[in-house]
Design a protein around this motif. Structure first.
Motif, PDB file in Angstrom:
ATOM      1  N   MET A  68       0.847  -1.104   0.069  1.00  0.00           N
ATOM      2  CA  MET A  68       0.108   0.051  -0.150  1.00  0.00           C
ATOM      3  C   MET A  68       0.975   1.153  -0.081  1.00  0.00           C
ATOM      4  O   MET A  68       0.463   2.218  -0.525  1.00  0.00           O
ATOM      5  N   PHE A  69       2.013   1.199   0.623  1.00  0.00           N
ATOM      6  CA  PHE A  69       2.949   2.517   0.607  1.00  0.00           C
ATOM      7  C   PHE A  69       3.575   2.410  -0.593  1.00  0.00           C
ATOM      8  O   PHE A  69       3.598   3.508  -1.245  1.00  0.00           O
ATOM      9  N   ASP A  70       3.857   1.342  -1.476  1.00  0.00           N
ATOM     10  CA  ASP A  70       4.361   1.564  -2.855  1.00  0.00           C
ATOM     11  C   ASP A  70       3.274   1.902  -3.856  1.00  0.00           C
ATOM     12  O   ASP A  70       3.460   2.728  -4.733  1.00  0.00           O
ATOM     13  N   LEU A  71       1.836   1.618  -3.452  1.00  0.00           N
ATOM     14  CA  LEU A  71       0.947   1.973  -4.375  1.00  0.00           C
ATOM     15  C   LEU A  71       0.643   3.696  -4.174  1.00  0.00           C
ATOM     16  O   LEU A  71       0.466   4.327  -5.159  1.00  0.00           O
ATOM     17  N   GLY A  72       0.768   4.050  -2.928  1.00  0.00           N
ATOM     18  CA  GLY A  72       0.539   5.502  -2.575  1.00  0.00           C
ATOM     19  C   GLY A  72       1.778   6.293  -3.407  1.00  0.00           C
ATOM     20  O   GLY A  72       1.469   7.198  -3.990  1.00  0.00           O
ATOM     21  N   ALA A  73       3.046   5.534  -3.456  1.00  0.00           N
ATOM     22  CA  ALA A  73       4.162   6.268  -3.943  1.00  0.00           C
ATOM     23  C   ALA A  73       3.874   6.379  -5.453  1.00  0.00           C
ATOM     24  O   ALA A  73       4.186   7.307  -6.267  1.00  0.00           O
ATOM     25  N   ASP A  74       3.374   5.252  -6.232  1.00  0.00           N
ATOM     26  CA  ASP A  74       3.021   5.259  -7.367  1.00  0.00           C
ATOM     27  C   ASP A  74       2.066   6.271  -7.858  1.00  0.00           C
ATOM     28  O   ASP A  74       2.343   6.852  -8.663  1.00  0.00           O
ATOM     29  N   LEU A  75       0.942   6.230  -7.082  1.00  0.00           N
ATOM     30  CA  LEU A  75       0.077   7.477  -7.380  1.00  0.00           C
ATOM     31  C   LEU A  75       0.680   8.848  -7.125  1.00  0.00           C
ATOM     32  O   LEU A  75       0.131   9.729  -7.973  1.00  0.00           O
ATOM     33  N   ALA A  76       1.569   8.907  -6.450  1.00  0.00           N
ATOM     34  CA  ALA A  76       2.342  10.234  -6.197  1.00  0.00           C
ATOM     35  C   ALA A  76       3.326  10.665  -7.363  1.00  0.00           C
ATOM     36  O   ALA A  76       3.876  11.511  -7.095  1.00  0.00           O
ATOM     37  N   THR A  77       3.472   9.629  -8.192  1.00  0.00           N
ATOM     38  CA  THR A  77       4.485   9.873  -9.115  1.00  0.00           C
ATOM     39  C   THR A  77       3.941  10.252 -10.563  1.00  0.00           C
ATOM     40  O   THR A  77       3.280   9.235 -11.155  1.00  0.00           O
ATOM     41  N   PRO A  78       4.097  11.304 -10.993  1.00  0.00           N
ATOM     42  CA  PRO A  78       3.599  11.931 -12.193  1.00  0.00           C
ATOM     43  C   PRO A  78       4.136  11.321 -13.353  1.00  0.00           C
ATOM     44  O   PRO A  78       5.569  10.666 -13.304  1.00  0.00           O
ATOM     45  N   GLY A  79       3.714  11.428 -14.604  1.00  0.00           N
ATOM     46  CA  GLY A  79       4.250  10.817 -15.732  1.00  0.00           C
ATOM     47  C   GLY A  79       3.486   9.832 -16.329  1.00  0.00           C
ATOM     48  O   GLY A  79       2.614   9.249 -15.900  1.00  0.00           O
ATOM     49  N   GLU A  80       4.048   9.317 -17.674  1.00  0.00           N
ATOM     50  CA  GLU A  80       3.442   8.157 -18.414  1.00  0.00           C
ATOM     51  C   GLU A  80       4.284   7.012 -18.242  1.00  0.00           C
ATOM     52  O   GLU A  80       3.789   6.188 -19.060  1.00  0.00           O
ATOM     53  N   ASP A  81       5.322   7.063 -17.767  1.00  0.00           N
ATOM     54  CA  ASP A  81       6.345   5.992 -17.920  1.00  0.00           C
ATOM     55  C   ASP A  81       6.031   5.083 -16.410  1.00  0.00           C
ATOM     56  O   ASP A  81       6.294   5.425 -15.501  1.00  0.00           O
ATOM     57  N   PHE A  82       5.254   3.955 -16.725  1.00  0.00           N
ATOM     58  CA  PHE A  82       4.978   3.348 -15.571  1.00  0.00           C
ATOM     59  C   PHE A  82       5.732   2.147 -15.399  1.00  0.00           C
ATOM     60  O   PHE A  82       5.579   1.133 -14.588  1.00  0.00           O
ATOM     61  N   ALA A  83       6.949   1.872 -15.928  1.00  0.00           N
ATOM     62  CA  ALA A  83       8.051   0.998 -15.690  1.00  0.00           C
ATOM     63  C   ALA A  83       8.519   1.372 -14.154  1.00  0.00           C
ATOM     64  O   ALA A  83       9.053   2.533 -14.020  1.00  0.00           O
ATOM     65  N   PRO A  84       8.833   0.325 -13.523  1.00  0.00           N
ATOM     66  CA  PRO A  84       9.448   0.498 -11.974  1.00  0.00           C
ATOM     67  C   PRO A  84      11.052   0.625 -12.341  1.00  0.00           C
ATOM     68  O   PRO A  84      11.546   0.179 -13.427  1.00  0.00           O
ATOM     69  N   SER A  85      11.668   1.397 -11.506  1.00  0.00           N
ATOM     70  CA  SER A  85      13.066   1.618 -11.495  1.00  0.00           C
ATOM     71  C   SER A  85      13.716   1.459 -10.241  1.00  0.00           C
ATOM     72  O   SER A  85      12.954   1.651  -9.137  1.00  0.00           O
ATOM     73  N   GLU A  86      14.885   1.677 -10.039  1.00  0.00           N
ATOM     74  CA  GLU A  86      15.651   1.923  -8.893  1.00  0.00           C
ATOM     75  C   GLU A  86      15.318   2.896  -8.093  1.00  0.00           C
ATOM     76  O   GLU A  86      14.930   3.130  -6.791  1.00  0.00           O
ATOM     77  N   MET A  87      14.683   4.171  -8.566  1.00  0.00           N
ATOM     78  CA  MET A  87      14.250   5.325  -7.969  1.00  0.00           C
ATOM     79  C   MET A  87      12.659   5.475  -7.967  1.00  0.00           C
ATOM     80  O   MET A  87      12.351   6.486  -7.459  1.00  0.00           O
TER      81      MET A  87
END
Length: 189
Positions: A68-87
């Motif tokens: 759920m913290f990962d999900l919150g971080a995902d939702l808080a990351t603008p952009g259209e590149d949805f590939a995960p990365s180190e950062m």
């Protein structure tokens, strides 16, 4: 790793807040409401966890709380590149697929539904049903946000699957106590 040395920053006093990329957004924006609802859902899952005794459901809920913290971080990351990365934290297909496998495995041991279920059955089941409804609200807000800004489709799938997961988990927990409480249509007429 996250390191917080100061809890208040005063940067949000004007009604906006920072996103992962450093941009600012109104706290009233649908994206921020979705992030807040995900946070509330995580708290509801934490409360449910206090009332669930069996090891396997507890392990599932602990994994989900972290995600759920990962999900919150995902939702808080603008952009259209949805590939995960180190950062960049992004919800991925394998996380959604794991929820699906767990749903199928739990459901395999449950009686088929004969009616809708009233939230309850035990303390753990009732709290899981409450968490499920908070997750549904978070999903509705995430869908509203996705109508305004690009959001990771896997994040939307994850939150949709999560409410189903919490539903079958509530049924499993209720089964080990008093069982499901079935809705009886028109019973009080």
């Amino acid at each position: 790793m996250v390191r917080l040395t100061k809890i208040y920053t005063r940067t949000g006093d004007g009604g906006d807040t920072g996103l992962v990329d450093g941009s600012r957004l109104s706290k009233a924006h649908a994206r921020m409401a979705a992030i807040g609802d995900v946070d509330e859902a995580n708290s509801a899952i934490g409360l449910a966890l206090l009332h669930v005794q069996a090891d396997e459901p507890r392990a599932m809920l602990s994994r989900i709380q972290n995600e759920m913290f990962d999900l919150g971080a995902d939702l808080a990351t603008p952009g259209e590149d949805f590939a995960p990365s180190e950062m960049t934290l992004r919800i991925t297909g394998p996380q959604v697929e794991r929820l699906e496998r767990e749903i199928d495995a739990i459901n395999e041991h449950l009686e088929p539904l004969r009616s809708f279920i009233l939230p309850g059955g035990s303390g753990g089941a009732a709290h899981l049903h409450l968490a499920r409804t908070v997750v549904r609200r978070a999903e509705r807000m995430a869908v509203a946000a996705a109508a305004e800004v690009p959001l990771n489709p896997q994040a939307l799938a994850y939150i949709n699957r999560l409410s189903d997961h919490l539903f079958v988990l509530a049924r499993l927990v209720a089964r080990s106590a008093n069982g499901d409480i079935l809705w009886q249509p028109g019973a009080t007429r």
